[in-house]
Write a protein that holds these residues in place. Sequence first.
Motif, PDB file in Angstrom:
ATOM      1  N   TYR A  70       0.828  -1.206   0.000  1.00 41.06           N
ATOM      2  CA  TYR A  70       0.000   0.000   0.000  1.00 41.06           C
ATOM      3  C   TYR A  70       0.866   1.262   0.000  1.00 41.06           C
ATOM      4  O   TYR A  70       0.529   2.263  -0.656  1.00 41.06           O
ATOM      5  CB  TYR A  70      -0.902  -0.014   1.239  1.00 41.06           C
ATOM      6  CG  TYR A  70      -1.864   1.143   1.328  1.00 41.06           C
ATOM      7  CD1 TYR A  70      -3.011   1.199   0.528  1.00 41.06           C
ATOM      8  CD2 TYR A  70      -1.630   2.187   2.227  1.00 41.06           C
ATOM      9  CE1 TYR A  70      -3.893   2.272   0.618  1.00 41.06           C
ATOM     10  CE2 TYR A  70      -2.510   3.257   2.322  1.00 41.06           C
ATOM     11  CZ  TYR A  70      -3.637   3.289   1.519  1.00 41.06           C
ATOM     12  OH  TYR A  70      -4.506   4.347   1.599  1.00 41.06           O
ATOM     13  N   LEU A  71       1.996   1.198   0.706  1.00 41.77           N
ATOM     14  CA  LEU A  71       2.901   2.343   0.785  1.00 41.77           C
ATOM     15  C   LEU A  71       3.965   2.313  -0.315  1.00 41.77           C
ATOM     16  O   LEU A  71       4.871   3.155  -0.325  1.00 41.77           O
ATOM     17  CB  LEU A  71       3.579   2.378   2.158  1.00 41.77           C
ATOM     18  CG  LEU A  71       2.646   2.606   3.349  1.00 41.77           C
ATOM     19  CD1 LEU A  71       3.416   2.505   4.667  1.00 41.77           C
ATOM     20  CD2 LEU A  71       1.955   3.965   3.241  1.00 41.77           C
ATOM     21  N   LYS A  72       3.850   1.326  -1.211  1.00 43.92           N
ATOM     22  CA  LYS A  72       4.779   1.189  -2.340  1.00 43.92           C
ATOM     23  C   LYS A  72       6.234   1.032  -1.870  1.00 43.92           C
ATOM     24  O   LYS A  72       7.159   1.662  -2.387  1.00 43.92           O
ATOM     25  CB  LYS A  72       4.645   2.372  -3.298  1.00 43.92           C
ATOM     26  CG  LYS A  72       3.270   2.469  -3.967  1.00 43.92           C
ATOM     27  CD  LYS A  72       3.169   3.647  -4.895  1.00 43.92           C
ATOM     28  CE  LYS A  72       1.871   3.622  -5.706  1.00 43.92           C
ATOM     29  NZ  LYS A  72       0.644   3.540  -4.889  1.00 43.92           N
ATOM     30  N   VAL A  73       6.406   0.172  -0.889  1.00 42.31           N
ATOM     31  CA  VAL A  73       7.735  -0.153  -0.369  1.00 42.31           C
ATOM     32  C   VAL A  73       8.098  -1.552  -0.844  1.00 42.31           C
ATOM     33  O   VAL A  73       7.457  -2.537  -0.467  1.00 42.31           O
ATOM     34  CB  VAL A  73       7.753  -0.095   1.175  1.00 42.31           C
ATOM     35  CG1 VAL A  73       9.094  -0.581   1.716  1.00 42.31           C
ATOM     36  CG2 VAL A  73       7.459   1.311   1.666  1.00 42.31           C
ATOM     37  N   ASP A  74       9.100  -1.642  -1.701  1.00 43.42           N
ATOM     38  CA  ASP A  74       9.480  -2.940  -2.276  1.00 43.42           C
ATOM     39  C   ASP A  74      10.183  -3.845  -1.267  1.00 43.42           C
ATOM     40  O   ASP A  74       9.921  -5.041  -1.199  1.00 43.42           O
ATOM     41  CB  ASP A  74      10.388  -2.731  -3.491  1.00 43.42           C
ATOM     42  CG  ASP A  74       9.666  -2.071  -4.648  1.00 43.42           C
ATOM     43  OD1 ASP A  74       8.444  -2.288  -4.791  1.00 43.42           O
ATOM     44  OD2 ASP A  74      10.312  -1.322  -5.407  1.00 43.42           O
ATOM     45  N   SER A  75      11.102  -3.255  -0.484  1.00 43.84           N
ATOM     46  CA  SER A  75      11.824  -4.040   0.514  1.00 43.84           C
ATOM     47  C   SER A  75      12.163  -3.144   1.695  1.00 43.84           C
ATOM     48  O   SER A  75      12.199  -1.914   1.577  1.00 43.84           O
ATOM     49  CB  SER A  75      13.107  -4.639  -0.079  1.00 43.84           C
ATOM     50  OG  SER A  75      14.002  -3.615  -0.455  1.00 43.84           O
TER      51      SER A  75
END
Length: 290
Positions: free
Chosen positions: A117-122
């Motif tokens: 949702y927060l567009k955090v890949d890793s």
Amino acid sequence: MKSLFNTRNSLKSILFIVMILFGASQSNAQIKPSNSGYAPVNGTKVYYEVYGEGKPLVLLHGAFMTIGTNWGELIPELAKTRKVIAVELQGHGHTPYSDRKLSHATLAKDVVGVMDYLKVDSADVLGYSFGGAIAYEFAIQNPKRLSKLVIISSTYKSTGWLPEINNAFKNMKPELFENSPMKAAYDAVAPDKTKWIPFLKQMMASAGEPFDLGEANVAKITAPVLIIAGDNDGLDKIELAKTYQLLGGGKVADFGVMPKSQLAIVPGQGHVSLMMQTKTLLSYVDGFLK
């Protein structure tokens, strides 16, 4: 009968200590999140708060706790150099109670949902106690989403706790939490305060169930792992040493390469008091993550 009496007294003592320590944590100057809200994931919604800028660091709190009560002292320091994403797990704090079965796998998927949702890949992931078990599950499920893992006073299996702790889990009752700091923290932010007792029962039922995420699965974690424990925090230190060996530790570094994972045993600390050693925790966490 005497054993049950001692268990109940021990639990009440723990709650009393937590009340004092929570008060100390919440009196600390707080910083406001740059972003907060709910991520719609897996048929429910999960509350999160974001602080600072930099490489993402996901925080997973302990049982019955909130972002503020668990991380109030650490977030202001961590956010100086990191993008801190603090999550409140199912039924905790702002995150609503759900009838979904409470499991490590489900909660770890919720964390992935928040990252999506927060567009955090890793991200690096730090979990304390109950949150540490979820962090282990996250690492097992999502190796490509994890950079580094920090586990504070936690284990990947119920037998990683001393027998006294597992007995206490089995004998917990909702009335032990009456007038507790956990209840006050819940009432302050919960979207539906009438769910307190169902939430407690759900958590206690989960705590009373034996679990084991699997020795083979832990051994497959490729990300560097930092384990921090108090010398008297309720963890079985023999099992903890075995866990460190599964993660590649316990070598004679003078004869070869230093392991990428680390183990820190903090002297003179229990399960609750360990979280109040802000400077000590920061020194270990910052050094490891950098």
